[in-house]
Design a protein around this motif. Structure first.
Motif, PDB file in Angstrom:
ATOM      1  N   VAL A 108     -47.975-107.817 -25.004  1.00 45.23           N
ATOM      2  CA  VAL A 108     -48.347-108.502 -26.248  1.00 45.23           C
ATOM      3  C   VAL A 108     -49.821-108.267 -26.545  1.00 45.23           C
ATOM      4  CG1 VAL A 108     -48.708-110.770 -27.306  1.00 45.23           C
ATOM      5  CG2 VAL A 108     -46.564-110.275 -26.175  1.00 45.23           C
ATOM      6  N   ARG A 109     -50.636-108.377 -25.535  1.00 42.72           N
ATOM      7  CA  ARG A 109     -52.076-108.157 -25.740  1.00 42.72           C
ATOM      8  C   ARG A 109     -52.356-106.740 -26.231  1.00 42.72           C
ATOM      9  NH1 ARG A 109     -53.219-111.202 -20.296  1.00 42.72           N
ATOM     10  NH2 ARG A 109     -53.576-113.301 -21.097  1.00 42.72           N
ATOM     11  N   TYR A 110     -51.643-105.771 -25.707  1.00 40.25           N
ATOM     12  CA  TYR A 110     -51.865-104.378 -26.089  1.00 40.25           C
ATOM     13  C   TYR A 110     -51.209-104.045 -27.427  1.00 40.25           C
ATOM     14  CZ  TYR A 110     -51.644 -99.319 -26.087  1.00 40.25           C
ATOM     15  OH  TYR A 110     -51.741 -97.999 -26.450  1.00 40.25           O
ATOM     16  N   ARG A 111     -49.907-104.296 -27.526  1.00 36.54           N
ATOM     17  CA  ARG A 111     -49.147-103.897 -28.714  1.00 36.54           C
ATOM     18  C   ARG A 111     -49.308-104.863 -29.868  1.00 36.54           C
ATOM     19  NH1 ARG A 111     -43.323-103.183 -26.738  1.00 36.54           N
ATOM     20  NH2 ARG A 111     -42.995-102.632 -28.900  1.00 36.54           N
ATOM     21  N   GLY A 112     -49.564-106.125 -29.569  1.00 30.89           N
ATOM     22  CA  GLY A 112     -49.695-107.125 -30.626  1.00 30.89           C
ATOM     23  C   GLY A 112     -50.874-106.862 -31.539  1.00 30.89           C
ATOM     24  N   ALA A 113     -51.919-106.268 -31.006  1.00 31.79           N
ATOM     25  CA  ALA A 113     -53.091-105.960 -31.822  1.00 31.79           C
ATOM     26  C   ALA A 113     -52.772-104.916 -32.891  1.00 31.79           C
ATOM     27  CB  ALA A 113     -54.221-105.472 -30.928  1.00 31.79           C
ATOM     28  N   GLN A 114     -51.740-104.128 -32.663  1.00 27.54           N
ATOM     29  CA  GLN A 114     -51.358-103.076 -33.609  1.00 27.54           C
ATOM     30  C   GLN A 114     -50.259-103.523 -34.570  1.00 27.54           C
ATOM     31  OE1 GLN A 114     -50.165-100.003 -30.917  1.00 27.54           O
ATOM     32  NE2 GLN A 114     -52.178 -99.863 -29.986  1.00 27.54           N
ATOM     33  N   ALA A 115     -49.648-104.672 -34.311  1.00 27.70           N
ATOM     34  CA  ALA A 115     -48.526-105.144 -35.129  1.00 27.70           C
ATOM     35  C   ALA A 115     -49.035-105.911 -36.350  1.00 27.70           C
ATOM     36  CB  ALA A 115     -47.625-106.049 -34.296  1.00 27.70           C
ATOM     37  N   GLU A 116     -48.203-105.920 -37.383  1.00 28.81           N
ATOM     38  CA  GLU A 116     -48.544-106.665 -38.595  1.00 28.81           C
ATOM     39  C   GLU A 116     -48.609-108.160 -38.286  1.00 28.81           C
ATOM     40  OE1 GLU A 116     -46.407-107.625 -42.847  1.00 28.81           O
ATOM     41  OE2 GLU A 116     -46.047-105.692 -41.921  1.00 28.81           O
ATOM     42  N   THR A 117     -47.577-108.678 -37.677  1.00 27.38           N
ATOM     43  CA  THR A 117     -47.528-110.077 -37.262  1.00 27.38           C
ATOM     44  C   THR A 117     -46.683-110.170 -36.002  1.00 27.38           C
ATOM     45  OG1 THR A 117     -45.580-110.499 -38.614  1.00 27.38           O
ATOM     46  CG2 THR A 117     -47.694-111.023 -39.614  1.00 27.38           C
ATOM     47  N   VAL A 118     -46.925-111.185 -35.196  1.00 32.93           N
ATOM     48  CA  VAL A 118     -46.108-111.434 -34.014  1.00 32.93           C
ATOM     49  C   VAL A 118     -45.782-112.917 -34.002  1.00 32.93           C
ATOM     50  CG1 VAL A 118     -45.971-111.346 -31.502  1.00 32.93           C
ATOM     51  CG2 VAL A 118     -47.224-109.571 -32.725  1.00 32.93           C
ATOM     52  N   TYR A 119     -44.567-113.256 -34.444  1.00 30.73           N
ATOM     53  CA  TYR A 119     -44.115-114.645 -34.468  1.00 30.73           C
ATOM     54  C   TYR A 119     -43.084-114.916 -33.384  1.00 30.73           C
ATOM     55  CZ  TYR A 119     -46.312-114.923 -39.063  1.00 30.73           C
ATOM     56  OH  TYR A 119     -47.211-114.886 -40.097  1.00 30.73           O
ATOM     57  N   ALA A 120     -42.397-113.882 -32.955  1.00 31.76           N
ATOM     58  CA  ALA A 120     -41.347-114.019 -31.944  1.00 31.76           C
ATOM     59  C   ALA A 120     -41.412-112.802 -31.040  1.00 31.76           C
ATOM     60  CB  ALA A 120     -39.976-114.108 -32.606  1.00 31.76           C
ATOM     61  N   LEU A 121     -40.866-112.931 -29.852  1.00 34.99           N
ATOM     62  CA  LEU A 121     -40.861-111.838 -28.889  1.00 34.99           C
ATOM     63  C   LEU A 121     -39.421-111.504 -28.523  1.00 34.99           C
ATOM     64  CD1 LEU A 121     -43.749-113.146 -26.622  1.00 34.99           C
ATOM     65  CD2 LEU A 121     -43.888-111.498 -28.496  1.00 34.99           C
ATOM     66  N   PRO A 122     -38.779-110.625 -29.281  1.00 32.77           N
ATOM     67  CA  PRO A 122     -37.391-110.278 -28.994  1.00 32.77           C
ATOM     68  C   PRO A 122     -37.256-109.521 -27.678  1.00 32.77           C
ATOM     69  CG  PRO A 122     -38.156-109.163 -30.996  1.00 32.77           C
ATOM     70  CD  PRO A 122     -39.300-109.942 -30.461  1.00 32.77           C
ATOM     71  N   VAL A 123     -36.225-109.874 -26.929  1.00 31.60           N
ATOM     72  CA  VAL A 123     -35.884-109.197 -25.681  1.00 31.60           C
ATOM     73  C   VAL A 123     -34.637-108.378 -25.965  1.00 31.60           C
ATOM     74  CG1 VAL A 123     -35.204-109.524 -23.281  1.00 31.60           C
ATOM     75  CG2 VAL A 123     -36.893-111.056 -24.328  1.00 31.60           C
ATOM     76  N   VAL A 124     -34.667-107.083 -25.611  1.00 29.79           N
ATOM     77  CA  VAL A 124     -33.567-106.185 -25.941  1.00 29.79           C
ATOM     78  C   VAL A 124     -33.017-105.501 -24.698  1.00 29.79           C
ATOM     79  CG1 VAL A 124     -34.404-105.777 -28.289  1.00 29.79           C
ATOM     80  CG2 VAL A 124     -35.171-104.291 -26.446  1.00 29.79           C
ATOM     81  N   ASP A 125     -31.765-105.042 -24.817  1.00 26.92           N
ATOM     82  CA  ASP A 125     -31.172-104.275 -23.729  1.00 26.92           C
ATOM     83  C   ASP A 125     -31.489-102.794 -23.934  1.00 26.92           C
ATOM     84  OD1 ASP A 125     -29.417-103.316 -25.688  1.00 26.92           O
ATOM     85  OD2 ASP A 125     -27.688-104.405 -24.932  1.00 26.92           O
ATOM     86  N   THR A 126     -30.918-101.937 -23.112  1.00 22.19           N
ATOM     87  CA  THR A 126     -31.246-100.510 -23.187  1.00 22.19           C
ATOM     88  C   THR A 126     -30.811 -99.859 -24.504  1.00 22.19           C
ATOM     89  OG1 THR A 126     -29.219 -99.993 -21.993  1.00 22.19           O
ATOM     90  CG2 THR A 126     -31.231-100.171 -20.691  1.00 22.19           C
ATOM     91  N   GLY A 127     -29.884-100.477 -25.231  1.00 21.93           N
ATOM     92  CA  GLY A 127     -29.455 -99.973 -26.524  1.00 21.93           C
ATOM     93  C   GLY A 127     -30.207-100.603 -27.676  1.00 21.93           C
ATOM     94  N   ARG A 128     -31.315-101.318 -27.378  1.00 14.46           N
ATOM     95  CA  ARG A 128     -32.132-102.035 -28.357  1.00 14.46           C
ATOM     96  C   ARG A 128     -31.368-103.132 -29.060  1.00 14.46           C
ATOM     97  NH1 ARG A 128     -35.487 -99.065 -32.410  1.00 14.46           N
ATOM     98  NH2 ARG A 128     -36.679-100.970 -32.298  1.00 14.46           N
ATOM     99  N   ARG A 129     -30.338-103.690 -28.402  1.00 16.75           N
ATOM    100  CA  ARG A 129     -29.609-104.835 -28.936  1.00 16.75           C
ATOM    101  C   ARG A 129     -30.276-106.116 -28.449  1.00 16.75           C
ATOM    102  NH1 ARG A 129     -25.262-101.222 -27.493  1.00 16.75           N
ATOM    103  NH2 ARG A 129     -25.528-102.083 -25.436  1.00 16.75           N
ATOM    104  N   LEU A 130     -30.424-107.066 -29.337  1.00 16.87           N
ATOM    105  CA  LEU A 130     -31.073-108.323 -29.015  1.00 16.87           C
ATOM    106  C   LEU A 130     -30.284-109.102 -27.964  1.00 16.87           C
ATOM    107  CD1 LEU A 130     -33.415-110.231 -29.786  1.00 16.87           C
ATOM    108  CD2 LEU A 130     -31.833-111.309 -31.389  1.00 16.87           C
ATOM    109  N   VAL A 131     -30.971-109.505 -26.899  1.00 17.34           N
ATOM    110  CA  VAL A 131     -30.325-110.309 -25.853  1.00 17.34           C
ATOM    111  C   VAL A 131     -31.044-111.639 -25.649  1.00 17.34           C
ATOM    112  CG1 VAL A 131     -29.322-108.361 -24.631  1.00 17.34           C
ATOM    113  CG2 VAL A 131     -31.589-109.159 -23.983  1.00 17.34           C
TER     114      VAL A 131
END
Length: 61
Positions: free
Chosen positions: A37-60
């Motif tokens: 979050v510290r690294y990638r969040g600085a580059q994101a437009e906004t960070v309101y939630a932190l989705p966790v995904v599986d290897t197929g990028r499906r939300l878990v």
């Protein structure tokens, strides 16, 4: 207008979310996720939630 150009179906998450999502693989520890979050969040437009995904990028979580 942008959502229509990107071709997301009506009432889909693609119509309301930014494509720049800070997501995390389910294997990360809380410390690793916080570091990301510290690294990638600085580059994101906004960070309101932190989705966790599986290897197929499906939300878990």
């Amino acid at each position: 207008m942008t959502a229509a150009l990107l071709g997301y179906p009506a009432r889909s998450v693609g119509q309301v979310m930014t494509p720049e999502v800070v997501e995390f693989p389910w294997q990360l520890t809380a410390g690793q996720a916080l570091q990301a979050v510290r690294y990638r969040g600085a580059q994101a437009e906004t960070v309101y939630a932190l989705p966790v995904v599986d290897t197929g990028r499906r939300l878990v979580g």
